[in-house]
Design a protein around this motif. Structure first.
Motif, short mmCIF file in Angstrom:
data_model
loop_
_atom_site.label_atom_id
_atom_site.label_comp_id
_atom_site.label_asym_id
_atom_site.label_seq_id
_atom_site.Cartn_x
_atom_site.Cartn_y
_atom_site.Cartn_z
N VAL A 43 0.84 -1.20 0.00
CA VAL A 43 0.00 0.00 0.00
C VAL A 43 0.88 1.25 0.00
O VAL A 43 0.75 2.12 -0.85
N ASP A 44 1.77 1.31 0.99
CA ASP A 44 2.73 2.42 1.06
C ASP A 44 3.93 1.94 1.86
O ASP A 44 4.15 0.72 1.99
N THR A 52 -0.41 8.06 -0.30
CA THR A 52 -1.69 7.60 -0.86
C THR A 52 -2.71 8.74 -0.87
O THR A 52 -2.89 9.42 -1.88
N THR A 53 -3.39 8.96 0.26
CA THR A 53 -4.41 10.00 0.31
C THR A 53 -3.81 11.39 0.23
O THR A 53 -4.45 12.34 -0.23
N SER A 71 7.57 4.28 -0.18
CA SER A 71 6.63 3.30 -0.72
C SER A 71 7.33 2.36 -1.70
O SER A 71 7.16 1.13 -1.64
#
Length: 299
Positions: A71-72, A99-100, A110
């Protein structure tokens, strides 16, 4: 005629003796071969047994898993041995966001995690908590099972620690999962002192964890401290904080902690990070938090 019969009898006896000799020899050879095969089989079984018995025994309990997605920098998906795929949040460290929202060095952290973990077999260690409030499993991720727990094995085999020591993550401690917190603090300090990873971009880091407080000797801070307007602002803040403290100076007073560190603060403290968490004074003391001397919170 008698002579001929005697010769025939002699030849027959000779042939019979030869057959008997060859038969016994073959039997002995077959028996020897079978014995050798059995011996080799026995030795192989014993060797496998000894290998199994002398296999590395880890001093910690781990669960084997395969990393299937990332994901990260500090979050990945793994497939457990029972076939379940689940999300893992690495304990004790925090990488810049990618991400966000996007923070400096977020993409690098990441990508580093992806390059080191994706498709790899890892060993998951649980601390005290099983999951966080988002339902993610909280785990230490070992690249190899340790043979003992010491600094050398932690910094070379545990991926949480590898992120910190290479400057891809800051320390981020959430009690009660603090088993390796001192190691992470040491590794993050090393990365900072040697300008590794995110520390090369910003000496204060990018994730604002609880590793080390920013130095107070920078030129901007020095000029601000010499500024009379800044002094007046600081005096006003201190006065407001003192008033707030005097109004709630009892065991039910509300103080604030960050997601890292072991200090509690009053509202408005300059060292209170954006991830502040409200907590009663009595609970803060019970969990081992100490007062922040800067904002003079209730004792």
């Amino acid at each position: 005629m008698d002579f001929k019969n005697n010769v025939n009898k002699y030849l027959l006896g000779l042939i019979t003796a030869i057959f008997l000799f060859v038969g016994v020899g073959c039997s002995d050879t077959s028996s020897s071969n079978n014995s050798a095969v059995q011996k080799n089989t026995t030795l192989t079984a014993q060797s496998q047994k000894q290998t199994k018995e002398t296999a590395v025994k880890s001093p910690i309990k781990t669960e084997k898993a395969m990393v299937t997605r990332h994901v990260d920098g500090d979050t990945v998906y793994v497939k457990l041995e029972n076939g379940t795929e689940t999300k893992i949040r690495l304990i004790g460290v925090n990488t810049p966001e990618s991400t966000t929202k996007h923070e400096e060095y977020g993409e690098e952290a990441s990508n580093y995690t992806k390059s080191q973990l994706l498709g790899k077999t890892v060993y998951l260690e649980k601390d005290t908590s099983d999951t966080d409030k988002y339902g993610r499993l909280l785990r230490y991720v070992w690249l190899e099972q340790p043979t003992e727990i010491n600094e050398d094995q932690i910094k070379t085999k545990m991926f949480n620690a590898i992120l910190a020591i290479n400057g891809y993550a800051e320390q981020s401690t959430y009690p009660p999962d603090v088993k390796y917190a001192d190691y992470f603090k040491e590794f993050a300090a090393y990365a900072r002192e040697n300008n590794k990873g995110l520390w090369a971009i910003n000496h204060n880091g990018t994730t604002k964890g609880d590793g080390i407080e920013a130095p107070s000797t920078s030129s901007s801070n020095s000029s601000s401290s010499r500024s009379s307007s800044s002094n007046n602002d600081n005096a006003t803040v201190q006065q407001n904080q003192t008033q707030q403290v005097s109004q709630s100076n009892n065991q039910t007073a509300t103080v604030y902690v960050t997601n890292t560190g072991k200090k509690y603060h009053s509202a408005g403290c300059k060292y209170l990070r954006k991830s502040q968490i409200s907590i009663s004074l009595s609970d803060a003391k019970a969990q081992g938090y100490e007062p922040c001397s800067v904002c003079n919170p209730p004792q």
